[in-house]
Scaffold this active site. Structure first.
Site, PDB file in Angstrom:
ATOM      1  N   HIS A 266       0.947  -1.224   0.060  1.00 14.71           N
ATOM      2  CA  HIS A 266      -0.053  -0.111   0.095  1.00 14.71           C
ATOM      3  C   HIS A 266       1.024   0.986  -0.033  1.00 14.71           C
ATOM      4  O   HIS A 266       1.574   1.553  -0.947  1.00 14.71           O
ATOM      5  CB  HIS A 266      -1.045  -0.115   1.233  1.00 14.71           C
ATOM      6  CG  HIS A 266      -2.123   0.863   1.068  1.00 14.71           C
ATOM      7  ND1 HIS A 266      -2.358   1.834   0.211  1.00 14.71           N
ATOM      8  CD2 HIS A 266      -2.965   0.886   2.327  1.00 14.71           C
ATOM      9  CE1 HIS A 266      -3.540   2.266   0.543  1.00 14.71           C
ATOM     10  NE2 HIS A 266      -3.706   1.851   1.562  1.00 14.71           N
ATOM     11  N   HIS A 307      -1.206  -1.924  -9.831  1.00 21.03           N
ATOM     12  CA  HIS A 307      -2.208  -1.467  -8.930  1.00 21.03           C
ATOM     13  C   HIS A 307      -3.335  -2.224  -8.886  1.00 21.03           C
ATOM     14  O   HIS A 307      -3.718  -2.825  -9.914  1.00 21.03           O
ATOM     15  CB  HIS A 307      -2.462   0.065  -9.391  1.00 21.03           C
ATOM     16  CG  HIS A 307      -3.306   1.003  -8.257  1.00 21.03           C
ATOM     17  ND1 HIS A 307      -4.789   0.779  -7.927  1.00 21.03           N
ATOM     18  CD2 HIS A 307      -2.789   1.752  -7.152  1.00 21.03           C
ATOM     19  CE1 HIS A 307      -4.657   1.637  -6.817  1.00 21.03           C
ATOM     20  NE2 HIS A 307      -3.889   2.124  -6.627  1.00 21.03           N
ATOM     21  N   ASP A 365       3.502   6.143  -6.475  1.00 18.81           N
ATOM     22  CA  ASP A 365       4.583   6.118  -5.669  1.00 18.81           C
ATOM     23  C   ASP A 365       6.000   5.945  -6.428  1.00 18.81           C
ATOM     24  O   ASP A 365       6.785   6.402  -6.038  1.00 18.81           O
ATOM     25  CB  ASP A 365       4.225   4.668  -4.743  1.00 18.81           C
ATOM     26  CG  ASP A 365       2.959   4.877  -3.844  1.00 18.81           C
ATOM     27  OD1 ASP A 365       3.071   6.038  -3.562  1.00 18.81           O
ATOM     28  OD2 ASP A 365       2.584   3.693  -3.582  1.00 18.81           O
TER      29      ASP A 365
HETATM   30  N1  ACO Z   1       6.096  -6.399 -10.559  1.00 16.50           N
HETATM   31  C1  ACO Z   1       6.059  -7.811 -11.251  1.00 16.50           C
HETATM   32  N2  ACO Z   1       4.981  -8.544 -11.397  1.00 16.50           N
HETATM   33  C2  ACO Z   1       3.713  -8.097 -10.820  1.00 16.50           C
HETATM   34  C3  ACO Z   1       3.902  -6.652 -10.075  1.00 16.50           C
HETATM   35  C4  ACO Z   1       4.985  -6.247 -10.134  1.00 16.50           C
HETATM   36  N3  ACO Z   1       5.284  -4.692  -9.456  1.00 16.50           N
HETATM   37  N4  ACO Z   1       2.582  -6.393  -9.550  1.00 16.50           N
HETATM   38  C5  ACO Z   1       1.815  -7.448  -9.980  1.00 16.50           C
HETATM   39  N5  ACO Z   1       2.441  -8.678 -10.769  1.00 16.50           N
HETATM   40  C6  ACO Z   1       1.971  -9.549 -11.340  1.00 16.50           C
HETATM   41  C7  ACO Z   1       1.932 -10.854 -10.272  1.00 16.50           C
HETATM   42  O1  ACO Z   1       2.891 -11.456  -9.991  1.00 16.50           O
HETATM   43  C8  ACO Z   1       0.638 -11.388 -10.903  1.00 16.50           C
HETATM   44  O2  ACO Z   1       1.219 -12.400 -11.947  1.00 16.50           O
HETATM   45  P1  ACO Z   1       0.375 -13.699 -12.137  1.00 16.50           P
HETATM   46  O3  ACO Z   1      -0.923 -13.056 -12.745  1.00 16.50           O
HETATM   47  O4  ACO Z   1       1.132 -14.495 -13.143  1.00 16.50           O
HETATM   48  O5  ACO Z   1       0.411 -14.403 -10.823  1.00 16.50           O
HETATM   49  C9  ACO Z   1      -0.097 -10.492 -11.835  1.00 16.50           C
HETATM   50  O6  ACO Z   1       0.919  -9.419 -11.753  1.00 16.50           O
HETATM   51  C10 ACO Z   1      -1.295  -9.777 -10.941  1.00 16.50           C
HETATM   52  O7  ACO Z   1      -0.769  -9.381  -9.546  1.00 16.50           O
HETATM   53  P2  ACO Z   1      -1.533  -9.347  -8.421  1.00 16.50           P
HETATM   54  O8  ACO Z   1      -0.697  -9.350  -7.075  1.00 16.50           O
HETATM   55  O9  ACO Z   1      -2.436 -10.461  -8.227  1.00 16.50           O
HETATM   56  O10 ACO Z   1      -2.265  -8.050  -8.259  1.00 16.50           O
HETATM   57  P3  ACO Z   1      -3.163  -6.989  -7.240  1.00 16.50           P
HETATM   58  O11 ACO Z   1      -4.132  -6.262  -8.071  1.00 16.50           O
HETATM   59  O12 ACO Z   1      -3.698  -7.943  -6.210  1.00 16.50           O
HETATM   60  O13 ACO Z   1      -1.944  -6.267  -6.573  1.00 16.50           O
HETATM   61  C11 ACO Z   1      -0.161  -4.502  -6.041  1.00 16.50           C
HETATM   62  C12 ACO Z   1      -1.667  -5.080  -6.699  1.00 16.50           C
HETATM   63  C13 ACO Z   1      -0.211  -5.104  -4.893  1.00 16.50           C
HETATM   64  C14 ACO Z   1      -0.319  -2.955  -6.195  1.00 16.50           C
HETATM   65  C15 ACO Z   1       0.962  -5.265  -6.924  1.00 16.50           C
HETATM   66  O14 ACO Z   1       0.910  -4.781  -8.149  1.00 16.50           O
HETATM   67  C16 ACO Z   1       2.022  -4.851  -6.409  1.00 16.50           C
HETATM   68  O15 ACO Z   1       2.534  -5.648  -5.475  1.00 16.50           O
HETATM   69  N6  ACO Z   1       2.726  -3.807  -6.896  1.00 16.50           N
HETATM   70  C17 ACO Z   1       4.304  -3.457  -6.179  1.00 16.50           C
HETATM   71  C18 ACO Z   1       3.982  -2.434  -4.872  1.00 16.50           C
HETATM   72  C19 ACO Z   1       3.437  -1.482  -5.206  1.00 16.50           C
HETATM   73  O16 ACO Z   1       3.968  -0.709  -6.053  1.00 16.50           O
HETATM   74  N7  ACO Z   1       2.230  -0.853  -4.639  1.00 16.50           N
HETATM   75  C20 ACO Z   1       1.932   0.165  -4.430  1.00 16.50           C
HETATM   76  C21 ACO Z   1       0.232   0.193  -4.813  1.00 16.50           C
HETATM   77  S1  ACO Z   1      -0.392   2.008  -5.205  1.00 16.50           S
HETATM   78  C22 ACO Z   1      -0.849   2.586  -3.816  1.00 16.50           C
HETATM   79  O17 ACO Z   1      -0.833   2.064  -2.646  1.00 16.50           O
HETATM   80  C23 ACO Z   1      -0.760   4.163  -3.797  1.00 16.50           C
END
Ligand code: ACO
Length: 426
Positions: A266, A307, A365
Site C-alpha cells: 500500500h 495497482h 508512488d
Molecule cells: N512486478 C512484477 N509482477 C507484478 C507486479 C510487479 N510490481 N505487480 C503485479 N505483478 C504480477 C503478479 O505476479 C501477478 O502475476 P500472475 O497473474 O502471473 O500471478 C499479476 O501481476 C497480478 O498481480 P496481483 O498481485 O494479483 O495484483 P493485485 O491487483 O492483487 O496487486 C499490487 C496490486 C499489490 C499493487 C501489485 O501490483 C504490487 O505488489 N505492486 C508493487 C507494490 C506497489 O507498487 N504498491 C503500490 C500500490 S499503489 C498505492 O498504494 C498508492
C-alpha cells in the site's frame, strides 16, 4: 429503490434466491447479498475483489479507464486548478468552497496546527532511529488521549473540529517526527504560510528563524498532498471505516489507517521504490531485476508498478511525473543516477510484454518517491507524507459513515478448521 433482481439458483435448494440490484451513479451496479445469511450462506470474496462494503459519494475510480474523480471533479483538474486545503474542503463538504468559505476553512485548519505538549513529549521518547511510521501511528493514536472526553462524534460541530485538528496537526506531527529523528529542535508552525510551505518550513527550517521555502518545492509538496488526499475504499480507508464502525475515537481509527498504510503493498511502496532503485544500483543491472520481477519462482516485484484498481494507468502518476521533472530541474538534479535508473526502468517496463499484458504501469508512488528524495525527505518517512495527505480522505470517509445510520463492520469467514473434538485425556 430497485426492481432489478439477480436470481441465484443453488444446488439442493428448491427455490431460487432473489437478490435486489441497486444502481450506482457510475461503476458496476451492486447485488445486495445481505439476505443470503438467512438462507444459510455467506459470500466468499478474499481480498474484497467483488465486494462493495459501503455506499459512498466521495470518490470514484474507473481503473480500466484511468479515471479518478473527487466529488465528480477529475484529479488532473484539481491538481491543476485547486490546492490541498480546497480539495480537503471538497472531500469533506461535497462542493468546492466560495472564496469566503475557502478562507474560513484554511484559517480554521491553520489555527489547529499546534500539537499538544503531551504528544510532542511522547515523540521525544522514541529512539531516534525508530521508523517514522511507527512514531506517527503512535502520535496520532495519542491525539485520541488529548481529544476524547470532550468529543461527541454524534455532534456535527465536534466532528468538524476533529477535521480541523487532524488536517491541521498532521504536517506538524510529520515535521516533528523528522526533527526528532534528526536530533533537532522542533520548529513552530507558522500560520502565515501555505499548508505545504509550512510543512517544509517545520521540517527543514531552524527553530526561531524565518521561513525560506522554495515556491517550486512548496508547489510540489502541495501536489503530493493533493494527489494522495483520497482514493476510495483502499485498505487503509476501509480500515478507518471498519475501526470507526465500532464507535471508537476518530484519532484511534485514523491511527489504524496509518498502520495499514505502512505496508509495502500500500503506502509503503514509495519507500520500497527508493530501496529498490538503490539496490539496482546501476542502469546496467536493470535487465537482471526486470527478469527477477518476471520470474514466477522469485518473489521480487518491481516496486511502484501495478495497482489493484488501475489496470490502464494511474492518473495521479501522470501529474506526479510532471511535478517530478519540475522539482529535479529546480534542484539541478536532472542527471541524478537514481533518476537515470528510474527513467530507464520505466521505459523498459512500459515496453515489456510481461508488464503490458498484465497491465502493470508505474503508479503514483513510483514518482512521488523520487520527488521526495530530491526534496530531502528520508525514504523511510515517505509514507508519513502519504499519510499526511490521506488524512483528509480518511476523515471524509469516517465522517460520511458516522453521519448516517451505520452498523459495526463484522466480516464472516469460510471456516475450514477442525470441528468440535475432545481435549485428550492425560
Ligand atoms: N512486478 C512484477 N509482477 C507484478 C507486479 C510487479 N510490481 N505487480 C503485479 N505483478 C504480477 C503478479 O505476479 C501477478 O502475476 P500472475 O497473474 O502471473 O500471478 C499479476 O501481476 C497480478 O498481480 P496481483 O498481485 O494479483 O495484483 P493485485 O491487483 O492483487 O496487486 C499490487 C496490486 C499489490 C499493487 C501489485 O501490483 C504490487 O505488489 N505492486 C508493487 C507494490 C506497489 O507498487 N504498491 C503500490 C500500490 S499503489 C498505492 O498504494 C498508492
Amino acid at each position: 429503490m430497485t426492481d432489478r433482481k439477480a436470481r441465484l439458483s443453488v444446488d439442493g435448494l428448491d427455490a431460487s434466491i432473489d437478490l435486489p440490484i441497486y444502481p450506482c451513479s457510475a461503476g458496476p451496479d451492486v447485488i445486495d447479498v445481505t439476505s443470503l445469511t438467512k438462507k444459510g450462506f455467506f459470500t466468499y470474496d478474499p481480498g474484497f475483489m467483488s465486494t462493495a462494503a459501503c455506499e459512498s459519494k466521495i470518490t470514484y475510480i474507473d481503473g480500466a479507464k484511468g479515471v479518478l474523480l473527487h466529488r465528480g471533479y477529475p484529479i488532473e483538474q484539481l491538481a491543476e486548478h485547486s490546492d490541498y486545503l480546497e480539495t480537503c474542503y471538497l472531500l469533506l463538504n461535497g462542493e468546492l468552497p466560495s472564496n469566503e468559505q475557502r478562507e474560513e476553512f484554511s484559517q480554521a485548519v491553520k489555527s489547529h496546527s499546534q500539537v499538544d505538549e503531551s504528544v510532542a513529549a511522547l515523540i521525544k521518547t522514541f529512539k531516534q532511529d525508530a521508523h517514522p511510521m511507527a512514531i506517527m501511528c503512535s502520535a496520532v493514536g495519542a491525539l485520541a488521549a488529548v481529544y476524547h472526553e470532550t468529543l461527541d462524534i454524534t455532534k456535527e460541530e465536534d466532528r468538524l473540529t476533529t477535521a480541523y485538528r487532524l488536517i491541521g496537526q498532521m504536517p506538524t506531527l510529520a515535521a516533528m517526527v523528522h526533527k526528532h529523528r534528526q536530533g533537532e529542535e522542533f520548529v513552530a508552525s507558522d500560520s502565515s504560510l501555505g499548508y505545504a510551505e509550512n510543512y517544509l518550513h517545520m521540517t527543514f527550517g531552524k527553530a526561531g528563524e524565518a521561513a525560506k521555502v522554495s515556491p517550486v518545492l512548496a508547489k510540489a509538496m502541495e501536489r503530493i498532498f493533493l494527489l494522495h488526499a483520497d482514493h476510495e475504499q483502499n485498505a487503509s480507508t476501509s480500515t478507518v471505516r471498519l475501526s470507526g464502525s465500532s464507535g471508537t475515537n476518530p484519532f484511534a481509527a485514523i491511527a489504524a489507517g496509518i498502520a495499514t498504510l505502512w505496508g509495502p503493498a500500500h503506502g509503503g511502496a514509495n519507500e520500497a521504490v527508493l530501496t529498490m532503485l538503490q539496490e539496482i544500483g546501476s542502469v546496467d543491472n536493470i535487465d537482471t531485476y526486470v527478469a527477477k520481477a518476471k520470474d514466477k519462482s522469485d518473489p521480487f516485484r518491481l516496486m511502484g508498478f501495478g495497482h489493484r484498481v488501475y489496470k490502464n494507468f494511474d492518473p495521479r502518476a501522470k501529474v506526479m511525473k510532471q511535478t517530478c521533472d519540475e522539482v529535479l530541474s529546480e534542484l539541478g538534479l536532472a542527471d541524478d543516477p537514481l533518476l537515470a535508473i528510474a527513467t530507464r526502468l520505466e521505459k523498459i517496463a512500459l515496453e515489456d510484454e510481461y508488464f503490458i499484458q498484465k497491465k502493470l504501469y508505474p503508479n503514483v508512488d513510483f514518482y512521488s518517491g523520487i520527488i521526495m528524495k530530491a526534496i530531502g525527505i528520508p525514504p523511510e518517512a515517505f509514507t508519513v507524507i502519504f499519510a499526511t495527505g490521506r488524512a483528509a480522505g480518511w476523515y471524509a470517509h469516517w465522517n460520511e459513515m458516522v453521519s448516517a445510520p451505520y452498523k459495526i463492520g463484522r466480516p464472516r469467514q469460510r471456516y475450514t478448521g477442525y470441528t468440535t473434538r475432545e481435549y485428550p485425556s492425560k
